[in-house]
Design a protein around this motif. Structure first.
Motif, mmCIF file in Angstrom:
data_model
loop_
_atom_site.group_PDB
_atom_site.id
_atom_site.type_symbol
_atom_site.label_atom_id
_atom_site.label_comp_id
_atom_site.label_asym_id
_atom_site.label_seq_id
_atom_site.Cartn_x
_atom_site.Cartn_y
_atom_site.Cartn_z
ATOM 1 N N ILE A 105 -6.193 20.208 -7.091
ATOM 2 C CA ILE A 105 -5.662 18.915 -7.518
ATOM 3 C C ILE A 105 -5.935 17.870 -6.443
ATOM 4 N N GLU A 106 -6.372 16.713 -6.870
ATOM 5 C CA GLU A 106 -6.706 15.625 -5.957
ATOM 6 C C GLU A 106 -5.449 14.825 -5.642
ATOM 7 N N LEU A 107 -4.921 14.982 -4.428
ATOM 8 C CA LEU A 107 -3.777 14.207 -3.973
ATOM 9 C C LEU A 107 -4.275 12.927 -3.317
ATOM 10 N N ALA A 108 -3.692 11.797 -3.732
ATOM 11 C CA ALA A 108 -4.224 10.509 -3.297
ATOM 12 C C ALA A 108 -3.102 9.510 -3.084
ATOM 13 N N HIS A 109 -3.415 8.481 -2.325
ATOM 14 C CA HIS A 109 -2.572 7.294 -2.219
ATOM 15 C C HIS A 109 -3.511 6.106 -2.299
ATOM 16 N N ALA A 110 -3.314 5.261 -3.313
ATOM 17 C CA ALA A 110 -4.244 4.163 -3.552
ATOM 18 C C ALA A 110 -4.101 3.023 -2.557
ATOM 19 N N GLY A 111 -2.983 2.958 -1.809
ATOM 20 C CA GLY A 111 -2.815 1.865 -0.864
ATOM 21 C C GLY A 111 -2.849 0.516 -1.553
ATOM 22 N N ARG A 112 -3.749 -0.349 -1.101
ATOM 23 C CA ARG A 112 -3.861 -1.686 -1.708
ATOM 24 C C ARG A 112 -4.439 -1.631 -3.116
ATOM 25 N N GLY A 113 -4.897 -0.449 -3.544
ATOM 26 C CA GLY A 113 -5.596 -0.328 -4.817
ATOM 27 C C GLY A 113 -4.734 -0.015 -6.010
ATOM 28 N N GLY A 114 -3.396 0.021 -5.835
ATOM 29 C CA GLY A 114 -2.541 0.259 -6.983
ATOM 30 C C GLY A 114 -2.638 -0.865 -8.001
ATOM 31 N N VAL A 115 -2.224 -0.572 -9.247
ATOM 32 C CA VAL A 115 -2.230 -1.574 -10.313
ATOM 33 C C VAL A 115 -0.871 -2.270 -10.316
ATOM 34 N N PRO A 116 -0.836 -3.595 -10.174
ATOM 35 C CA PRO A 116 0.441 -4.309 -10.016
ATOM 36 C C PRO A 116 1.472 -4.028 -11.097
ATOM 37 N N SER A 117 1.050 -3.952 -12.357
ATOM 38 C CA SER A 117 2.005 -3.772 -13.450
ATOM 39 C C SER A 117 2.648 -2.393 -13.461
ATOM 40 N N MET A 118 2.095 -1.456 -12.723
ATOM 41 C CA MET A 118 2.599 -0.087 -12.737
ATOM 42 C C MET A 118 3.552 0.209 -11.582
ATOM 43 N N ASN A 119 3.605 -0.654 -10.596
ATOM 44 C CA ASN A 119 4.332 -0.337 -9.372
ATOM 45 C C ASN A 119 5.500 -1.301 -9.158
ATOM 46 N N VAL A 120 6.561 -0.783 -8.557
ATOM 47 C CA VAL A 120 7.799 -1.564 -8.402
ATOM 48 C C VAL A 120 8.050 -1.992 -6.964
ATOM 49 N N LYS A 121 7.231 -1.513 -6.044
ATOM 50 C CA LYS A 121 7.373 -1.893 -4.644
ATOM 51 C C LYS A 121 6.025 -2.375 -4.114
ATOM 52 N N PRO A 122 6.023 -3.150 -3.030
ATOM 53 C CA PRO A 122 4.748 -3.606 -2.453
ATOM 54 C C PRO A 122 3.846 -2.430 -2.082
ATOM 55 N N GLY A 123 2.557 -2.621 -2.276
ATOM 56 C CA GLY A 123 1.608 -1.582 -1.897
ATOM 57 C C GLY A 123 1.490 -1.468 -0.389
ATOM 58 N N PHE A 124 1.242 -0.264 0.087
ATOM 59 C CA PHE A 124 1.000 -0.049 1.511
ATOM 60 C C PHE A 124 -0.474 -0.312 1.815
ATOM 61 N N ALA A 125 -0.739 -0.840 2.994
ATOM 62 C CA ALA A 125 -2.119 -1.082 3.421
ATOM 63 C C ALA A 125 -2.152 -1.152 4.939
ATOM 64 N N PRO A 126 -3.285 -0.802 5.538
ATOM 65 C CA PRO A 126 -3.391 -0.921 7.000
ATOM 66 C C PRO A 126 -3.360 -2.375 7.458
ATOM 67 N N SER A 127 -3.874 -3.281 6.610
ATOM 68 C CA SER A 127 -3.920 -4.718 6.917
ATOM 69 C C SER A 127 -3.759 -5.485 5.611
ATOM 70 N N TYR A 128 -3.413 -6.758 5.721
ATOM 71 C CA TYR A 128 -3.257 -7.554 4.511
ATOM 72 C C TYR A 128 -4.631 -8.044 4.051
ATOM 73 N N VAL A 129 -5.273 -7.202 3.229
ATOM 74 C CA VAL A 129 -6.576 -7.540 2.658
ATOM 75 C C VAL A 129 -6.510 -7.199 1.166
ATOM 76 N N PRO A 130 -5.846 -8.043 0.376
ATOM 77 C CA PRO A 130 -5.737 -7.745 -1.059
ATOM 78 C C PRO A 130 -7.079 -7.867 -1.755
ATOM 79 N N THR A 131 -7.208 -7.171 -2.876
ATOM 80 C CA THR A 131 -8.444 -7.204 -3.642
ATOM 81 C C THR A 131 -8.117 -7.643 -5.064
ATOM 82 N N PRO A 132 -8.971 -8.422 -5.712
ATOM 83 C CA PRO A 132 -8.668 -8.964 -7.045
ATOM 84 C C PRO A 132 -8.304 -7.873 -8.050
ATOM 85 N N GLY A 133 -7.262 -8.144 -8.819
ATOM 86 C CA GLY A 133 -6.854 -7.217 -9.862
ATOM 87 C C GLY A 133 -6.004 -6.063 -9.387
ATOM 88 N N ARG A 134 -5.833 -5.963 -8.082
ATOM 89 C CA ARG A 134 -5.027 -4.873 -7.517
ATOM 90 C C ARG A 134 -3.803 -5.459 -6.814
#
Length: 651
Positions: A105-134
């Protein structure tokens, strides 16, 4: 079966405390077959069964997030976040083991790549570098956050091991959270977790070490990395990947080489390689890694055949070969290969029209295999309870799919095709030079239908009289679609050609060409002409950003990269009002007219359903009469296959 043709493919391999029976793995595919809470369903179990029956040594469940508050990417993805899910997880293990496959099974953490509508807390990321649509609401991780994520990985790893999984596949590629730390493009930190490669890989190594601690010293761990993120000089590249793997091999049992960055252009298309990418695209990276590390290396990426797998392993470029979409297109690929029946293997189109549905919140499907994702219902095609005389009208993709399915069920089938060959518009769809996969699929489809056992009547146009004479018990109308030839002044001029005639070499075009139509056929045709040295402009009345807008997003991006590289000019918001001797007269939304000059004009303005026959003969048709494929609304190969199969499997 005789596996002597592939001696390296069918060598076992020690993998931690287990033995892989061969060197083939079914690489991660998110199925979206769980329910809204991520619980295992019967559909999910049967999907694993399909994968395991294929003959691979291990099946890897795709992209399973360890954080259900910050990192979710897919509706219907599997949940391994609580012990209450273990009973369901154990069913997946049992199903894989029924057919002799290990389950990972592939265990993963999407970090900044989560989908906004699916998540209830801010995404984790090493730096503030958001990407469109995420995730735009990002929390730059501090030490406490890092410890939290490490514990999430450890907790989920422990749980799946206790549920009976044979291995864990750590996602450290495609610029997921671990990859975000590794890559200079997403890690701008100035502390001990940023800057040098030694610092950037510090947190990923802490995660891997933590997983190793909870699963024990011998439990198999495989880790996916991107050989190159394909995002330019700031993206992760092979030299740094090798540095990372040399340290990571202290904790893992296999390095899995992929490519790309799934969240940032242009890396997306390389993480999900399409018909526009090169074959075996990641083997060169695997070969470089293999020379540098001491653990086995697996590789994935547009690997289509066992012949390719054998060459990769025999030449020492990798130890294990991963396949996914080719095995979904034909789960019997391995058996057919070792039986010497390669010509019977249903080819994958690499179109993403079916498996790409997961990105839109729908269960996995396949354009060429209508059973995929529906194994719970169609694991076995049931024989017909009553043998019927069935007429199939039309020899395009829908008609061929219907015929093949009806024959498998034991019906008496006659296929009527008005032209001198089967294939329908698939023959034109594969006419562009770079559509070799479509040509392969068309050839397979025609050959399979011709030898299916059905009566094939070519050069036979269906009439009311023929239906009345044959008196069928059921009819499937698959008359397809025809090209739109608009009633625009000048349409009959010598310099105006139909795209199908151009691509099939029936007519020639000049050095400058205007393609009328910004749909898939028009854009692909324009690229094909540009590759032949033509200067091409595409014109349509819709805005340029709407060209091919129904195409799967990653496929569309890859295709329009080709448009740019081929110097094809795009003109939108322009109505074609007249064809003239020296080009096309267009009119913008303000009513302004201009002439775009060209030697030749190519019409690619789409298709319309061809259903006149159904209307004409409907009064005399039996109760079991169905209209399928483009005849019931123009869409894609997937729709043609699905609608035809769904009808044929129930008659």
């Amino acid at each position: 079966m005789n596996a002597k043709k592939y001696p390296h493919v069918f060598q076992p391999l020690k993998f931690g405390n287990t033995i892989l029976k061969n060197r083939l793995e079914f690489t991660p595919m998110v199925s979206c077959l769980s329910n809204a809470e991520g619980e295992v369903t019967e559909e999910a179990v049967e999907f694993i069964g399909m994968q395991a029956r294929s003959g691979v040594s291990q099946v890897i469940i795709g992209d399973t997030q360890v954080d259900w508050e910050r990192a979710l990417c897919f509706y219907g993805e599997l949940n391994v976040h609580h012990d209450k899910y273990m009973a369901g997880l154990s069913l997946l293990v049992e199903e894989a083991h029924r057919y002799g496959a290990k389950l990972s099974i592939e265990l993963a953490h999407a970090g900044r790549g989560g989908v906004p509508s699916m998540n209830v807390k801010p995404g984790f990321a090493p730096s503030y570098v958001p990407t469109p649509g995420r995730m735009q609401d990002l929390k730059v991780m501090d030490r406490a956050d890092m410890d939290y994520v490490i514990n999430q990985f450890k907790d989920c790893a422990s749980r799946v091991k206790r549920a009976g999984f044979d291995a864990i596949f750590i996602h450290s590629g495609h610029n997921n959270l671990l990859g975000q730390f590794l890559s200079r493009s997403s890690n701008l930190r100035t502390d001990e977790y940023g800057g040098s490669m030694e610092n950037r890989m510090r947190f990923p190594l802490e995660v891997i070490k933590g997983i190793r601690e909870v699963v024990g010293p011998d439990f198999p761990l495989e880790m996916r990395v991107s050989g190159d993120e394909m995002t330019g000089p700031d993206g992760l590249q092979i030299e740094e990947t090798i540095v990372y793997l040399k340290e990571a091999q202290k904790y893992i049992n296999m390095a899995h080489i992929s490519c790309g960055n799934v969240f940032v252009e242009p890396g997306v298309k390389y993480s999900v390689p399409l018909y526009l990418q090169e074959r075996m695209q990641n083997v060169k990276y695997a070969e470089a890694v293999k020379k540098a590390v001491d653990v086995p290396v697996s590789v994935v990426g547009n690997i289509f055949t066992l012949e390719e797998a054998e060459e990769i392993i025999a030449s020492g470029k990798a130890d294990v070969v991963g396949m996914c979409r080719s095995l979904m297109a034909d789960p019997d690929l391995i058996r057919k290969s070792v039986s010497g029946k390669n010509e019977d293997i249903r080819p994958c189109l690499r179109c993403m029209d079916g498996c790409g549905k997961i990105f839109h919140g729908f269960p996995v499907r396949c354009a060429v295999n209508p059973v995929i994702g529906r194994e719970f219902k169609y694991k076995d095609i049931q024989p017909a309870r009553i043998k019927k005389k069935v007429m199939v009208i039309g020899g395009g993709p829908a008609g061929m799919q219907a015929t093949q399915t009806l024959i498998k069920r034991g019906h008496d089938v006659t296929l009527y095709e008005k032209s001198d060959k089967l294939g329908g518009l698939l023959l034109d769809a594969g006419a562009v030079s770079f559509k070799d996969l479509m040509r392969d699929y068309t050839n397979w489809n025609v050959d399979t239908t011709m030898k299916s056992g059905a009566v094939i009547k070519l050069n036979t146009e269906m009439t009311k009289e023929l239906v009345e004479k044959e008196k069928p018990d059921a009819i499937i109308i698959a008359t397809g679609s025809t090209y739109i030839r608009p009633n625009i002044p000048g349409i009959d001029k010598e310099n105006v050609k139909m795209l199908s005639d151009v691509e099939n070499g029936r007519v020639d075009v000049g050095e400058t060409v205007i393609v009328c139509g910004g749909g898939l056929s028009g854009i692909e045709g324009a690229v094909g002409l540009a590759r032949k040295g033509k200067k091409v402009t595409v014109v349509d009345m819709i805005p340029v950003e709407k060209f091919c807008d129904s195409l799967f997003g990653i496929t569309r991006k890859a295709l329009f990269d080709e448009v740019e590289e081929s110097n094809v000019k795009l003109v939108g918001d322009s109505k074609i009002v007249e064809f003239v001797d020296n080009g096309v007269v267009i009119e913008d939304k303000k009513g302004n007219k201009q002439t775009i000059e060209a030697d030749s004009i190519v019409i690619a303005l789409g298709l319309r359903s061809e259903n006149k026959l159904a209307e004409e003969i409907m009064p005399i048709l039996p109760l079991d009469t169905y209209v399928v494929g483009d005849a019931d609304g123009v869409e894609t190969v997937r729709k043609a296959n699905k609608t035809a199969f769904d009808v044929a499997v129930e008659i």
